[in-house]
Design a protein around this motif. Structure first.
Motif, short mmCIF file in Angstrom:
data_model
loop_
_atom_site.label_atom_id
_atom_site.label_comp_id
_atom_site.label_asym_id
_atom_site.label_seq_id
_atom_site.Cartn_x
_atom_site.Cartn_y
_atom_site.Cartn_z
N UNK A 1 -20.65 6.97 -1.17
CA UNK A 1 -21.14 5.60 -1.02
C UNK A 1 -20.36 4.61 -1.87
N UNK A 2 -19.79 5.09 -2.99
CA UNK A 2 -19.03 4.20 -3.86
C UNK A 2 -17.59 4.05 -3.43
N UNK A 3 -16.96 5.14 -2.99
CA UNK A 3 -15.52 5.09 -2.70
C UNK A 3 -15.19 4.77 -1.24
N UNK A 4 -15.99 5.21 -0.29
CA UNK A 4 -15.64 5.00 1.12
C UNK A 4 -15.54 3.53 1.51
N UNK A 5 -16.45 2.62 1.02
CA UNK A 5 -16.28 1.21 1.39
C UNK A 5 -14.99 0.58 0.90
N UNK A 6 -14.31 1.25 -0.03
CA UNK A 6 -13.07 0.72 -0.58
C UNK A 6 -11.84 1.20 0.19
N UNK A 7 -12.07 1.96 1.27
CA UNK A 7 -10.96 2.40 2.09
C UNK A 7 -10.51 3.83 1.84
N UNK A 8 -11.24 4.57 1.03
CA UNK A 8 -10.85 5.94 0.73
C UNK A 8 -11.50 6.92 1.71
N UNK B 1 0.83 -1.21 0.00
CA UNK B 1 0.00 0.00 0.00
C UNK B 1 0.87 1.25 0.00
N UNK B 2 0.39 2.28 -0.68
CA UNK B 2 1.07 3.57 -0.73
C UNK B 2 0.13 4.65 -0.18
N UNK B 3 0.68 5.69 0.43
CA UNK B 3 -0.17 6.83 0.80
C UNK B 3 -0.52 7.61 -0.47
N UNK C 1 -8.20 10.10 -0.61
CA UNK C 1 -6.98 9.89 0.16
C UNK C 1 -7.06 8.55 0.88
N UNK C 2 -5.96 7.82 0.88
CA UNK C 2 -5.94 6.54 1.56
C UNK C 2 -4.67 5.77 1.27
N UNK C 3 -4.48 4.69 2.02
CA UNK C 3 -3.32 3.81 1.80
C UNK C 3 -3.80 2.56 1.10
N UNK C 4 -3.54 2.49 -0.19
CA UNK C 4 -3.95 1.35 -1.01
C UNK C 4 -2.84 1.03 -2.00
#
Length: 522
Positions: A143-150, A122-124, A177-180
């Motif tokens: 609703x689309x992006x938050x469940x994916x960790x963003x 994962x990268x920041x 923004x997130x670590x993925x």
């Protein structure tokens, strides 16, 4: 049309590794031709502490109209001006998604020979899209992006800043923004950008299902909005959406069982010329030898005739074929008008596809088509769609189930669905010595998890009947050998009078015969 991808780093793991992962050198500005314009990749900043890659897509509006012939948003044939004056050169859409896959194809697959260890880490990440059309507004974006960790920032863009009373447009400024892993992030964008736009610039064909499932591997099946994503991505084409949802269901079942999709979707090849659940050729004589008597009836046919006779005797009108395979029994049931509703259920999409072709569903008359349904389902789980039927048939099914999962099947059929009559057929392992073509100690089919003796089958059936309020009797199918019994054994379960409302929510214990457990092959 513009998008930026940024990351931060340390001297040990510099942010400029982003260039290796994207396969684009930070010191160069590169251009790539696409079907509808030119994609440019450049790096506004590139240091060990912070690196940003930008994708700029210049859309050729004239080429889009000429090649698309009016397809996509703003391309109605009767709106000539709208074909040239629209938001497509400026707002993120399927055009940008296609450019992402064209320019960053290796990164999207997670391939990086120079930094393979970084590709799997994962990268920041910080991704910015200045203008994103969002049918559903900022709430749907989250609703689309938050469940994916963003962590999502979606600010609505006003129609005109000089006239705030006009309200907001359908566009948002998006920051993720997130670590993925970078590959995950790119696949999220590839799928969700056109989903939010709710339009595509090209005709959606059957290959789009494969594209969706490849890009959605590892996240789409469990996404809470997977139905909306699938429908919009496939431009609401019902047949494609149904195909995609069936394949996603297989993925979920495989993950739940901690197995591979191929192990669940294991339909027998129709071209083998072998019975749907037997490894030995049951089209030969019932003694296993070559059929030299034209009047000899294959065991598979005898099995279906026995089942049809039992269903008629039970007065069944609405019948479930559980584990219907390639639809042979469904086909026979359709020939008898007393069966008003016939439902075939199987976990294998391939089997259901073959069954639909065998039944000629697409060319079937309206009245006949109303009598039959085929749908995907696993007998390891309760299913409300199975309730309320007169009879259920499990023809050569239970031996394909892992023994530890057999109690779950038992509960799903007898405890939850609770048809008035249940017919279960299974091989009699004692008869295997009569099959000349079957090596000693081998099961009749490679996918059989077990094969029971007559005593083991009767013991299991008796316990099931007692536990769920049924009575059971047994019928031999095929020649009843005085030493080893018949090749197939059938149990007929009948719900006891007054037991229709029996409540039994507890799953039964695993009381499978110990001898059968030891014979388990998988």
């Amino acid at each position: 049309m513009f998008l930026t991808i940024s990351t931060t780093g340390t001297p040990e793991r510099p942010a400029t590794d982003l260039g290796f992962l994207l396969h684009k050198h930070p010191d160069k500005a590169q251009a790539f031709s696409t079907s509808y314009g030119t994609a440019h990749v450049l790096y506004p900043e590139a240091s060990a502490e912070r690196c940003t890659a930008a994708l700029l897509l210049e859309v050729d509006a004239v080429a889009l109209v000429r090649r698309g012939k009016g397809k996509g948003r703003g391309g109605a044939p009767d709106a000539a001006l709208a074909q040239y004056v629209n938001d497509r050169p400026y707002a993120a859409s399927s055009l940008l998604a296609v450019a992402l896959s064209r320019v960053f194809s290796s990164a999207m697959k997670g391939q990086c020979t120079a930094r393979p260890e970084r590709a799997g880490q994962p990268l920041p990440l910080r991704i910015e899209v200045p203008a994103l059309p969002a049918r559903g507004g900022a709430e749907l974006v989250r609703a689309l992006f938050e469940p994916l960790g963003w962590t999502v920032t979606a600010d609505a863009v006003p129609l005109d800043e000089q006239f705030p009373e006009w309200g907001d447009s359908r566009y948002v400024r998006l920051v993720l923004e997130g670590e993925l892993r970078l590959a995950e992030a790119l696949r999220h964008l590839y799928v969700l950008l056109p989903v939010l736009d709710d339009a595509k610039h090209y005709w959606v064909a059957s290959d789009e299902v494969d594209k969706l499932l490849r890009a959605g591997d590892g996240w789409l099946a469990e996404h809470p909005e997977h139905k909306l994503i699938t429908s919009r991505y496939l431009s609401r084409r019902w047949s494609l959406t149904r195909a995609a949802m069936e394949r996603l269901e297989l993925v979920r079942l495989a993950e739940a069982d901690d197995t591979e999709v191929e192990e669940i979707d294991n339909a027998v090849d129709e071209s083998t010329g072998v019975d749907e659940s037997a490894g030995v050729d049951e089209s030969a004589g019932v003694d296993g030898s070559a059929d030299t008597d034209e009047r000899s009836v294959p065991l598979a046919v005898q099995r279906r005739e026995a089942i049809l006779g039992a269903l008629r005797e039970a007065g069944a009108s609405r019948v479930l074929d559980l584990g219907c395979g390639q639809g042979q029994l469904v086909q026979e049931l359709l020939k008898d008008s007393r069966f008003k509703e016939i439902v075939g259920v199987d976990v294998s999409i391939r089997a259901l596809t073959i069954a639909a072709r065998r039944l000629k569903l697409e060319r079937m008359g309206e009245r006949q088509a109303e009598r039959v349904k085929l749908f995907q389902g696993s007998l390891a789980y309760t299913d409300t769609r199975l309730k309320g039927y007169d009879a259920a048939v499990l023809c050569e099914v239970i031996e394909h189930v892992d023994l530890p999962r057999l109690p779950a099947l038992e509960y799903a059929v007898f405890g939850s669905a609770r048809p008035r009559t249940v017919l279960v057929t299974t091989p009699n392992v004692e008869y295997n010595v009569r099959w000349e073509t079957l090596p000693a100690g081998h099961a009749r089919h490679g996918d059989h998890r077990f094969e029971w003796t007559r005593e083991e089958f009767r013991g299991w059936a008796g316990r099931v009947a007692e536990r769920h309020g049924y009575e059971v009797e047994f019928t031999p199918i095929g020649p009843d050998d005085p030493e080893v019994g018949p090749p197939t054994q059938m149990a007929t379960f009948r719900l006891k009078t007054g037991a229709e409302t029996l409540k039994n929510t507890a799953r039964p214990a695993d009381d499978t015969p110990q001898d059968a457990k030891e014979e388990k092959t998988a």
